[in-house]
Design a protein around this motif. Sequence first.
Motif, PDB file in Angstrom:
ATOM      1  N   ALA A  40      17.446   4.147 -29.940  1.00  9.96           N
ATOM      2  CA  ALA A  40      16.242   3.441 -29.703  1.00  9.96           C
ATOM      3  C   ALA A  40      15.190   3.706 -30.455  1.00  9.96           C
ATOM      4  CB  ALA A  40      15.637   3.800 -28.410  1.00  9.96           C
ATOM      5  N   GLN A  41      14.951   5.067 -30.904  1.00  6.09           N
ATOM      6  CA  GLN A  41      13.907   5.263 -31.713  1.00  6.09           C
ATOM      7  C   GLN A  41      14.292   4.863 -33.363  1.00  6.09           C
ATOM      8  OE1 GLN A  41      11.513   6.513 -30.760  1.00  6.09           O
ATOM      9  NE2 GLN A  41      11.779   8.114 -29.246  1.00  6.09           N
ATOM     10  N   LYS A  43      15.742   1.850 -33.921  1.00  8.03           N
ATOM     11  CA  LYS A  43      15.350   0.434 -33.973  1.00  8.03           C
ATOM     12  C   LYS A  43      13.634   0.337 -33.539  1.00  8.03           C
ATOM     13  CE  LYS A  43      19.109  -1.266 -31.398  1.00  8.03           C
ATOM     14  NZ  LYS A  43      19.778  -2.289 -30.166  1.00  8.03           N
ATOM     15  N   ARG A  44      12.781   1.411 -33.459  1.00 10.65           N
ATOM     16  CA  ARG A  44      11.464   1.418 -33.209  1.00 10.65           C
ATOM     17  C   ARG A  44      10.847   1.580 -34.411  1.00 10.65           C
ATOM     18  NH1 ARG A  44       9.158   4.987 -29.042  1.00 10.65           N
ATOM     19  NH2 ARG A  44       7.285   3.766 -29.699  1.00 10.65           N
TER      20      ARG A  44
END
Length: 53
Positions: A40-41, A43-44
């Motif tokens: 997730a990190q 992708k951010r």
Amino acid sequence: MARTGCTAPEIISITGHSLGSVNTILTAYLPRDSTVARNAQMKRGIIQAANTS
């Protein structure tokens, strides 16, 4: 699939499950751990992949 970074819409397109089914499955079976958090990190854009040059 989610552990490798697939989003719910990507999983839906591959498996044919409904959004509700995918969310239920992920809630029940996807562990909330460092691998999921790292995906997730990345992708951010907060962290960089180790193999980027």
